[in-house]
Design an enzyme around this catalytic site. Structure first.
Site, short mmCIF file in Angstrom:
data_model
loop_
_atom_site.label_atom_id
_atom_site.label_comp_id
_atom_site.label_asym_id
_atom_site.label_seq_id
_atom_site.Cartn_x
_atom_site.Cartn_y
_atom_site.Cartn_z
N ARG A 1 -100.48 -27.15 -40.13
CA ARG A 1 -99.28 -26.53 -40.72
C ARG A 1 -98.08 -27.45 -40.60
O ARG A 1 -97.16 -27.37 -41.41
CB ARG A 1 -98.95 -25.22 -40.00
CG ARG A 1 -100.02 -24.18 -40.14
CD ARG A 1 -99.60 -22.90 -39.50
NE ARG A 1 -98.35 -22.44 -40.12
CZ ARG A 1 -97.77 -21.28 -39.87
NH1 ARG A 1 -98.34 -20.46 -39.02
NH2 ARG A 1 -96.66 -20.94 -40.45
N LYS B 1 -90.72 -30.96 -42.35
CA LYS B 1 -91.23 -29.66 -42.81
C LYS B 1 -90.12 -28.60 -42.80
O LYS B 1 -89.92 -27.89 -43.78
CB LYS B 1 -92.37 -29.19 -41.88
CG LYS B 1 -92.72 -27.72 -42.01
CD LYS B 1 -93.80 -27.29 -41.05
CE LYS B 1 -93.35 -26.88 -39.69
NZ LYS B 1 -92.83 -25.50 -39.56
N ASN B 2 -89.39 -28.52 -41.69
CA ASN B 2 -88.42 -27.43 -41.55
C ASN B 2 -87.17 -27.64 -42.40
O ASN B 2 -86.42 -26.69 -42.64
CB ASN B 2 -88.06 -27.21 -40.08
CG ASN B 2 -89.21 -26.56 -39.33
OD1 ASN B 2 -90.18 -26.11 -39.94
ND2 ASN B 2 -89.12 -26.53 -38.01
N CYS C 1 -95.03 -13.33 -34.15
CA CYS C 1 -96.02 -14.42 -34.19
C CYS C 1 -96.25 -14.90 -32.77
O CYS C 1 -95.67 -14.37 -31.83
CB CYS C 1 -95.57 -15.53 -35.13
SG CYS C 1 -94.24 -16.52 -34.49
N ARG D 1 -89.46 -12.66 -32.98
CA ARG D 1 -88.81 -13.28 -34.14
C ARG D 1 -88.27 -12.29 -35.17
O ARG D 1 -88.74 -12.23 -36.32
CB ARG D 1 -89.77 -14.29 -34.79
CG ARG D 1 -90.22 -15.34 -33.81
CD ARG D 1 -90.96 -16.46 -34.45
NE ARG D 1 -90.10 -17.33 -35.23
CZ ARG D 1 -90.55 -18.31 -35.98
NH1 ARG D 1 -91.85 -18.52 -36.07
NH2 ARG D 1 -89.73 -19.08 -36.66
N ASP E 1 -88.75 -26.73 -30.28
CA ASP E 1 -89.97 -27.22 -30.94
C ASP E 1 -90.55 -28.46 -30.27
O ASP E 1 -91.60 -28.96 -30.70
CB ASP E 1 -89.68 -27.52 -32.43
CG ASP E 1 -89.42 -26.24 -33.22
OD1 ASP E 1 -89.72 -25.15 -32.71
OD2 ASP E 1 -88.91 -26.35 -34.36
#
Ligand code: EPZ
Length: 455
Positions: free
Chosen positions: A422, A22-23, A124, A129, A330
């Site tokens: 997500r 995803k990233n 968030c 961030r 993560d």
């Protein structure tokens, strides 16, 4: 809102193919804005964040057609991109607020269109961030940047730029917590079309940045040094189309490794980027797991068998998150879940997002013994976790609660699993294929009756 009901205590065993990252995919989708030629990405995971980025690109005049994978067990589908209309330059708050990675369109739009208006992403669940370093980097390339009604408005000043282009410069991207991954993506992408040479110092070394640089080079850019803290970009006049296969998702792979660890399991991951997971592998081996992979294969797409010792015999460890190749933030929440069941005291320190601990209170509700002081959590291993209703707060915290539920006695209900969707494709089905007892329930399904009501 969907939830998962998990009946814990089952040992996971079997095989999974790791999905595309995803990233890595998100900034690469945005990179299609650097050219008016078609770009095709393959091995793109089918996730809510990817769908959001496609929606944003469409609003910005870039067709972004998803071609789903024929085999749902493959690493992902394709996305065909074609930025035909260069006139729309406003990334609106409505979309940006749903996904911070939207900020990746800033550098590419500014570089080719000479202007960009991108809503400033807010905070968030994992912290404040800011994007100040992104803006500092783009300003060093000559952009004029102002804030207007919550939007970042960036322009290449016509007066002193040839053909409305940015100009190469020496750019420093270090911040209080190391470099910035998406900031490096933004500045590196923008520099591909700048006049002259850009040297990015303190660049992020993450594998997702290497993959983006490889895509940019396939489009005709001249980027070198990716994967090191100094990236050199020699600007070119234009970029063309390319076909590119996205790297496998190291965080998804690491999460399923942790699932094997917490259930005393035996899981083989195909298409596994072991090369990008050395910090996790080191900690898991220290805890007593065995990781076997074929050194003859491409270490970014190999098969890796993860075998855990029996529950109750995991050794405690110390770990601190760091920029790559250190232990990734993560995976902090997922490893923390596993350490709840280790035989002794572990220490976890979060050095990237120091407030990223919303999972701690939820794990405590399941019987974990956790003591947090600032960015550090001391985890006193317990013999068992006990199922409970818990609330997912962000993507990786949700994965952590699912892992805890897999090992807990009784039923764990993880609410708000839209966070999981997500970043993890069909997670419940993949866990079921390994032997887990997980059910996805939608809002209309009745809540389970309270246990021991009235006692
Ligand atoms: C990327 O976010 C990832 N997101 C995050 O993954 C990941 O946690 C993070 O990198 C760190 O590895 C995507 O790739 C889409 P940063 P990014 O800028 O780039 C500070 C997930 O779960 N900072 O590298 O936004 C920042 O506050 C997500 O998949 C500034 O101070 O993170 C943090 O402390 C969550 N100013 C540190 O730097 C800036 O301008 C690193 O953040 C930018 C960042």
């Amino acid at each position: 809102m969907d939830r998962f009901d998990i009946n814990g205590g089952r040992r996971l065993a079997g095989r999974l193919t790791v999905k595309g990252s995803k990233n890595a995919a998100l900034p690469m989708l945005a990179a299609a804005l650097l050219t008016d030629q078609p770009v095709t990405l393959t091995d793109v995971p089918e996730l809510a964040d990817i769908a959001n980025m496609r929606r944003l690109l469409t609003e910005l005049g870039c067709e972004a057609q998803a071609v789903p994978a024929a085999d749902p067990e493959s690493p992902g589908g394709a996305v065909r991109l074609h930025a035909r209309d260069q006139s729309r330059c406003h990334a609106r708050y409505d979309i940006v607020r749903t996904m911070r990675a939207s900020v990746c369109v800033l550098g590419p739009m500014l570089a080719l269109r000479g202007q960009a208006r991108v809503s400033l992403p807010g905070g968030c669940a994992i912290g404040e961030r800011p994007v100040d370093i992104h803006l500092r980097g783009l300003a060093a390339l000559g952009a004029d940047i102002v804030l207007d009604q919550g939007d970042i408005v960036a322009r290449v000043p016509r007066a002193h730029q040839k053909r409305g282009r940015l100009r190469g410069a020496r750019v420093f991207l270090g911040g209080p917590f190391g470099s910035t991954v998406l900031g490096t993506a933004n500045v590196m992408s923008a520099a591909t079309l700048a006049e002259g040479t850009t040297v990015i110092e303190s660049a992020a070394c993450e594998p997702e940045i290497v993959d983006l640089a490889n895509l940019l080079n396939a489009m005709g850019a001249r980027v070198s040094g990716q994967g090191s803290p100094r990236i050199v970009v020699q600007g070119v006049a234009e970029l063309g189309g390319a076909d590119h296969r996205v790297i496998p998702d190291r965080i998804e792979a690491g999460t399923y490794m942790c699932a094997a660890a917490i259930t005393g399991g035996d899981v083989t991951l195909d298409n596994c980027p072991v090369d990008a997971l050395m910090a996790l592998a080191d900690r898991l081996q220290e805890m007593g797991l065995t990781l076997r992979f074929d050194p003859g294969q491409d270490a970014m797409r190999t098969s890796c068998r993860v075998t855990a010792p029996a529950p109750g015999s995991l050794r405690p460890v110390e770990v601190a998150t760091q920029p790559h190749p250190g232990f990734p933030t993560d995976l902090q929440a997922q490893l923390l879940a596993v350490l709840c069941l280790a035989d002794g005291n572990s220490v976890i320190t979060e050095r990237i997002f120091t407030e990223r601990f919303l999972h701690v209170a939820e794990l405590s509700r399941m019987g974990a013994r956790l003591y947090r002081q600032g960015p550090t959590v001391i985890v006193s291993g317990v013999r068992e976790l006990v199922g409970a209703p818990v609330m997912a707060s962000d993507l990786r915290a949700s994965a952590c609660l699912v892992l805890a539920g897999l090992a807990a006695r009784g039923t764990t209900t993880v609410n708000r699993v839209y966070h999981l969707d997500r970043g993890y494709e069909r997670m419940e089905q993949r866990l079921i294929s390994l032997g887990a007892d997980v059910t996805r329930l939608s809002a209309k399904d009745p809540e389970p009756a309270p246990q021991n009501a009235g006692q």
